[in-house]
Scaffold this motif. Structure first.
Motif, PDB file in Angstrom:
ATOM      1  N   LEU A 192       0.534  -1.239   0.725  1.00  0.00           N
ATOM      2  CA  LEU A 192      -0.501   0.063   0.232  1.00  0.00           C
ATOM      3  C   LEU A 192       0.832   1.757  -0.241  1.00  0.00           C
ATOM      4  CD1 LEU A 192      -3.372  -0.509   0.220  1.00  0.00           C
ATOM      5  CD2 LEU A 192      -2.825   0.510   2.415  1.00  0.00           C
ATOM      6  N   VAL A 193       1.729   1.484   1.166  1.00  0.00           N
ATOM      7  CA  VAL A 193       2.486   2.324   0.882  1.00  0.00           C
ATOM      8  C   VAL A 193       3.267   2.389  -0.152  1.00  0.00           C
ATOM      9  CG1 VAL A 193       4.982   3.366   2.061  1.00  0.00           C
ATOM     10  CG2 VAL A 193       2.727   2.126   3.419  1.00  0.00           C
ATOM     11  N   ALA A 194       4.033   1.429  -1.210  1.00  0.00           N
ATOM     12  CA  ALA A 194       4.237   1.436  -2.447  1.00  0.00           C
ATOM     13  C   ALA A 194       4.001   2.292  -3.718  1.00  0.00           C
ATOM     14  CB  ALA A 194       5.515   0.293  -2.875  1.00  0.00           C
ATOM     15  N   ARG A 195       2.427   1.815  -3.657  1.00  0.00           N
ATOM     16  CA  ARG A 195       1.140   2.713  -4.284  1.00  0.00           C
ATOM     17  C   ARG A 195       1.168   3.958  -4.532  1.00  0.00           C
ATOM     18  NH1 ARG A 195      -3.461  -0.331  -3.790  1.00  0.00           N
ATOM     19  NH2 ARG A 195      -1.906  -2.432  -3.545  1.00  0.00           N
ATOM     20  N   MET A 196       1.422   4.064  -2.519  1.00  0.00           N
ATOM     21  CA  MET A 196       0.878   5.583  -2.370  1.00  0.00           C
ATOM     22  C   MET A 196       2.009   6.472  -2.898  1.00  0.00           C
ATOM     23  SD  MET A 196      -1.191   5.091   1.249  1.00  0.00           S
ATOM     24  CE  MET A 196      -0.920   6.681   1.187  1.00  0.00           C
ATOM     25  N   VAL A 197       3.012   5.787  -2.450  1.00  0.00           N
ATOM     26  CA  VAL A 197       5.011   6.998  -3.492  1.00  0.00           C
ATOM     27  C   VAL A 197       4.775   6.895  -4.769  1.00  0.00           C
ATOM     28  CG1 VAL A 197       6.665   6.710  -2.623  1.00  0.00           C
ATOM     29  CG2 VAL A 197       6.166   5.833  -1.268  1.00  0.00           C
ATOM     30  N   GLU A 198       4.339   5.879  -5.516  1.00  0.00           N
ATOM     31  CA  GLU A 198       4.465   5.962  -6.821  1.00  0.00           C
ATOM     32  C   GLU A 198       3.479   6.754  -6.859  1.00  0.00           C
ATOM     33  OE1 GLU A 198       5.628   2.089  -8.720  1.00  0.00           O
ATOM     34  OE2 GLU A 198       4.642   2.966 -10.492  1.00  0.00           O
ATOM     35  N   ASN A 199       2.389   7.014  -6.715  1.00  0.00           N
ATOM     36  CA  ASN A 199       1.184   7.952  -7.459  1.00  0.00           C
ATOM     37  C   ASN A 199       1.876   9.455  -6.380  1.00  0.00           C
ATOM     38  OD1 ASN A 199       0.329   5.596  -8.334  1.00  0.00           O
ATOM     39  ND2 ASN A 199      -1.758   5.689  -6.382  1.00  0.00           N
ATOM     40  N   THR A 200       1.901   9.476  -5.680  1.00  0.00           N
ATOM     41  CA  THR A 200       2.212  10.359  -4.861  1.00  0.00           C
ATOM     42  C   THR A 200       4.163  11.250  -5.818  1.00  0.00           C
ATOM     43  OG1 THR A 200       1.285  10.109  -3.100  1.00  0.00           O
ATOM     44  CG2 THR A 200       1.954  12.304  -3.163  1.00  0.00           C
ATOM     45  N   THR A 201       4.736  10.815  -5.964  1.00  0.00           N
ATOM     46  CA  THR A 201       6.092  11.057  -6.307  1.00  0.00           C
ATOM     47  C   THR A 201       6.327  10.849  -7.650  1.00  0.00           C
ATOM     48  OG1 THR A 201       7.181   9.330  -5.299  1.00  0.00           O
ATOM     49  CG2 THR A 201       7.322  10.658  -4.095  1.00  0.00           C
ATOM     50  N   GLY A 202       5.637   9.677  -8.332  1.00  0.00           N
ATOM     51  CA  GLY A 202       5.591   9.841  -9.677  1.00  0.00           C
ATOM     52  C   GLY A 202       6.711   8.687  -9.496  1.00  0.00           C
ATOM     53  N   PHE A 203       7.925   8.471  -8.548  1.00  0.00           N
ATOM     54  CA  PHE A 203       9.306   8.272  -8.599  1.00  0.00           C
ATOM     55  C   PHE A 203       9.004   5.910  -8.387  1.00  0.00           C
ATOM     56  CE2 PHE A 203      11.773  11.155  -5.697  1.00  0.00           C
ATOM     57  CZ  PHE A 203      11.845  11.966  -6.958  1.00  0.00           C
ATOM     58  N   GLU A 204       9.087   5.348  -9.399  1.00  0.00           N
ATOM     59  CA  GLU A 204       9.276   3.706  -9.875  1.00  0.00           C
ATOM     60  C   GLU A 204       9.396   3.324  -8.432  1.00  0.00           C
ATOM     61  OE1 GLU A 204      11.387   0.901 -11.659  1.00  0.00           O
ATOM     62  OE2 GLU A 204       9.915   0.244 -12.697  1.00  0.00           O
ATOM     63  N   SER A 205       8.634   2.522  -7.460  1.00  0.00           N
ATOM     64  CA  SER A 205       8.267   1.661  -6.449  1.00  0.00           C
ATOM     65  C   SER A 205       7.995   0.195  -6.870  1.00  0.00           C
ATOM     66  CB  SER A 205       7.287   2.803  -4.632  1.00  0.00           C
ATOM     67  OG  SER A 205       7.483   3.790  -5.367  1.00  0.00           O
ATOM     68  N   ARG A 206       9.113  -0.156  -5.414  1.00  0.00           N
ATOM     69  CA  ARG A 206       8.092  -2.237  -5.286  1.00  0.00           C
ATOM     70  C   ARG A 206       8.753  -1.754  -3.447  1.00  0.00           C
ATOM     71  NH1 ARG A 206       7.644  -1.281 -10.347  1.00  0.00           N
ATOM     72  NH2 ARG A 206       9.237  -2.570 -11.322  1.00  0.00           N
ATOM     73  N   ALA A 207       7.672  -3.394  -3.501  1.00  0.00           N
ATOM     74  CA  ALA A 207       7.849  -3.520  -1.466  1.00  0.00           C
ATOM     75  C   ALA A 207       8.240  -5.629  -1.519  1.00  0.00           C
ATOM     76  CB  ALA A 207       6.581  -3.309  -1.204  1.00  0.00           C
ATOM     77  N   THR A 208       8.375  -5.241  -0.271  1.00  0.00           N
ATOM     78  CA  THR A 208       9.008  -6.309  -0.116  1.00  0.00           C
ATOM     79  C   THR A 208       8.577  -6.403   1.303  1.00  0.00           C
ATOM     80  OG1 THR A 208      11.176  -6.480  -1.229  1.00  0.00           O
ATOM     81  CG2 THR A 208      11.363  -8.222   0.484  1.00  0.00           C
ATOM     82  N   VAL A 209       8.058  -7.776   1.231  1.00  0.00           N
ATOM     83  CA  VAL A 209       7.647  -8.580   2.919  1.00  0.00           C
ATOM     84  C   VAL A 209       8.991 -10.038   2.934  1.00  0.00           C
ATOM     85  CG1 VAL A 209       5.442  -9.137   3.923  1.00  0.00           C
ATOM     86  CG2 VAL A 209       5.245  -7.940   2.530  1.00  0.00           C
ATOM     87  N   LEU A 210       9.267  -9.305   4.251  1.00  0.00           N
ATOM     88  CA  LEU A 210      10.322 -10.100   4.691  1.00  0.00           C
ATOM     89  C   LEU A 210       9.766 -11.606   6.176  1.00  0.00           C
ATOM     90  CD1 LEU A 210      12.617  -9.947   4.743  1.00  0.00           C
ATOM     91  CD2 LEU A 210      13.378  -9.126   7.018  1.00  0.00           C
ATOM     92  N   GLY A 211       8.444 -10.500   6.177  1.00  0.00           N
ATOM     93  CA  GLY A 211       7.474 -12.563   6.988  1.00  0.00           C
ATOM     94  C   GLY A 211       8.635 -13.298   7.248  1.00  0.00           C
ATOM     95  N   HIS A 212       8.181 -14.729   8.247  1.00  0.00           N
ATOM     96  CA  HIS A 212       8.400 -15.138   8.832  1.00  0.00           C
ATOM     97  C   HIS A 212      10.339 -15.422   8.515  1.00  0.00           C
ATOM     98  CE1 HIS A 212       4.831 -15.708   8.784  1.00  0.00           C
ATOM     99  NE2 HIS A 212       4.777 -16.755   9.963  1.00  0.00           N
ATOM    100  N   LEU A 213      11.072 -15.171   7.344  1.00  0.00           N
ATOM    101  CA  LEU A 213      12.238 -15.381   7.740  1.00  0.00           C
ATOM    102  C   LEU A 213      12.795 -14.631   9.151  1.00  0.00           C
ATOM    103  CD1 LEU A 213      14.075 -13.993   3.831  1.00  0.00           C
ATOM    104  CD2 LEU A 213      13.947 -16.302   5.143  1.00  0.00           C
ATOM    105  N   GLN A 214      12.376 -13.870   9.484  1.00  0.00           N
ATOM    106  CA  GLN A 214      12.632 -13.428  10.608  1.00  0.00           C
ATOM    107  C   GLN A 214      12.754 -13.607  11.946  1.00  0.00           C
ATOM    108  OE1 GLN A 214      10.593  -8.475  10.609  1.00  0.00           O
ATOM    109  NE2 GLN A 214       9.837  -9.703   9.006  1.00  0.00           N
ATOM    110  N   ARG A 215      11.278 -14.722  11.550  1.00  0.00           N
ATOM    111  CA  ARG A 215      11.551 -15.561  13.331  1.00  0.00           C
ATOM    112  C   ARG A 215      12.790 -16.531  12.715  1.00  0.00           C
ATOM    113  NH1 ARG A 215       5.741 -15.759  13.740  1.00  0.00           N
ATOM    114  NH2 ARG A 215       6.101 -18.179  13.818  1.00  0.00           N
ATOM    115  N   GLY A 216      13.336 -16.855  11.953  1.00  0.00           N
ATOM    116  CA  GLY A 216      14.295 -18.262  11.254  1.00  0.00           C
ATOM    117  C   GLY A 216      15.609 -18.053  11.361  1.00  0.00           C
ATOM    118  N   GLY A 217      16.259 -18.957  11.159  1.00  0.00           N
ATOM    119  CA  GLY A 217      18.079 -19.182  12.377  1.00  0.00           C
ATOM    120  C   GLY A 217      18.161 -19.132  12.773  1.00  0.00           C
ATOM    121  N   SER A 218      19.919 -19.124  12.753  1.00  0.00           N
ATOM    122  CA  SER A 218      20.166 -19.068  14.474  1.00  0.00           C
ATOM    123  C   SER A 218      19.962 -18.262  15.075  1.00  0.00           C
ATOM    124  CB  SER A 218      21.819 -19.337  13.609  1.00  0.00           C
ATOM    125  OG  SER A 218      22.564 -19.343  15.049  1.00  0.00           O
ATOM    126  N   PRO A 219      20.038 -18.060  16.435  1.00  0.00           N
ATOM    127  CA  PRO A 219      19.659 -16.567  17.320  1.00  0.00           C
ATOM    128  C   PRO A 219      21.492 -15.677  17.144  1.00  0.00           C
ATOM    129  CG  PRO A 219      19.870 -18.802  18.645  1.00  0.00           C
ATOM    130  CD  PRO A 219      19.782 -19.173  17.191  1.00  0.00           C
TER     131      PRO A 219
END
Ligand code: F6P
Length: 359
Positions: free
Chosen positions: A263-290
């Motif tokens: 939603l933020v990426a779309r709003m930024v692109e519509n308001t500024t005209g700058f190409e925007s992309r979004a990444t959702v990091l998701g469950h990678l944040q819970r994984g891996g070695s502490p």
């Protein structure tokens, strides 16, 4: 000989195994037995448990996840039971308390977030002997300065931001990274600062697209035609609405946030005209070695929890206060979610460095 029990409840967090290992080592040194219940409270109600011995804890310190399994649905007070071919929900809390007696568990150590520890408190009120250990990557638990899992999640998110920087710069784009954290912006704030974000949007601060756009446009005017925006999944839209991805049936906390990044990426692109992309990091944040920090915090929590359990000091949660491990009774834990205070020094420092919070 004393018999301790242990279970991991709620979403996993890096460091759960380090707590189990620390409890097991203290128990062994004090000539106590340790039993692990599988898959959270479900194992306690179904009687699904195993004796944790030396071979189970070998190599556990760097291992992510939980060797016991976990789940963030099964609540003893509203527990799914098969009746015929239907699943119905029943209060099985008496069975949970009774099983601790049947299995002769002197004290149960529950490693969990606010949901699992609220259940622990209710079971304690029914007579169960319990010690709580606070965990969550979200760092939003009351009664402690930090939960283990948070530092590792921040490290993973910072690494993602470093990677997004190079592609943002190459393509002259705005890259938006959506991070977890539920109703608090801790992961977004800490990784945003560590990863050099230009804009950080968190649930605690309301923002406008005009202010976000102003920051991005001013960077272009300074010769930097790319920007990095970090947005916490719990950040509200400028209209004050939370973006919900899913509703999980049977869960104590059924709302799953997600979607604000796109939603933020779309709003930024519509308001500024700058190409925007979004990444959702998701469950990678819970994984891996502490991370080393989380291994140490989890080890300290585990050691303290085992000591309290063996000393018979039940009905308490271990906690980190001003760098020291302490404990407080379940009744002393303030209610609600620990959000970032408006006057937090890192927000102030970030603002002085020119990071925009869209406010
Ligand atoms: O509480 C930890 C957490 O990872 C949150 O940051 C996130 O909102 C939620 O759990 C995701 O839950 P699930 O694993 O059920 O999708």
């Amino acid at each position: 000989m004393k018999r301790l029990g242990i279970l991991t409840g709620g979403g996993d967090a890096p460091g759960l195994n380090a707590v189990i290992r620390a409890v097991a080592k203290v128990a062994a040194a004090e000539d106590a037995e340790l039993y692990g219940f599988r898959n959270g409270y479900s194992g306690l109600i179904r009687g699904d448990y195993l004796r944790l011995e030396k071979q189970h804890i070998s190599g556990l310190l760097p291992r992510g996840g939980t060797i016991l399994g976990t789940n963030n649905r099964d609540n003893p007070f509203n527990f799914p039971v098969k009746e015929g071919n239907k699943t119905v929900y029943r209060d099985m809390s008496d069975k949970a308390v009774e099983n601790l007696e049947t299995f002769q568990i002197d004290c149960l150590i529950v490693i969990g977030g606010d949901g699992s520890l609220a259940i622990a408190r209710e079971l304690a009120e029914k007579g169960a002997r319990i010690i709580g250990v606070p965990k969550t990557i979200d760092n939003d638990m009351q009664g402690t300065d930090q939960t283990f899992g948070f530092d590792t999640a921040v490290t993973t998110a910072t690494d993602a931001l470093d990677k997004l920087h190079t592609t943002a710069e190459s393509h002259h784009r705005v890259m938006v990274l959506e991070l977890m954290g539920r109703y608090a912006g801790w992961i977004a704030l800490y990784s945003g600062v560590a990863g050099g974000a230009d804009v950080i949007l968190i649930p605690e601060i309301s923002w406008s697209i005009e202010n976000v756009a102003k920051k991005i446009i001013s960077r272009k005017a300074e010769g930097k035609p790319f920007s990095i925006i970090v947005v916490a999944e719990g950040a509200k839209t400028p209209k004050g609405e939370q973006v919900v991805r899913d509703t999980i049936k049977g869960s104590g906390d059924p709302i799953r946030l997600g979607g604000i990044g796109h939603l933020v990426a779309r709003m930024v692109e519509n308001t500024t005209g700058f190409e925007s992309r979004a990444t959702v990091l998701g469950h990678l944040q819970r994984g891996g070695s502490p991370s080393p920090f989380d291994r140490i915090l989890a080890t300290r929590y585990g050691e303290a929890a085992a000591r309290l359990a063996l000393a018979g000091e039940f009905g308490k949660m271990v906690s980190l206060k001003n760098g020291e491990i302490t404990s407080l009774t379940f009744e002393e834990i303030p209610s609600g979610c620990r959000v970032i205070p408006a006057e937090h020094s890192l927000i102030k420092a970030a603002k002085s460095l020119g990071i925009s919070f869209g406010d």
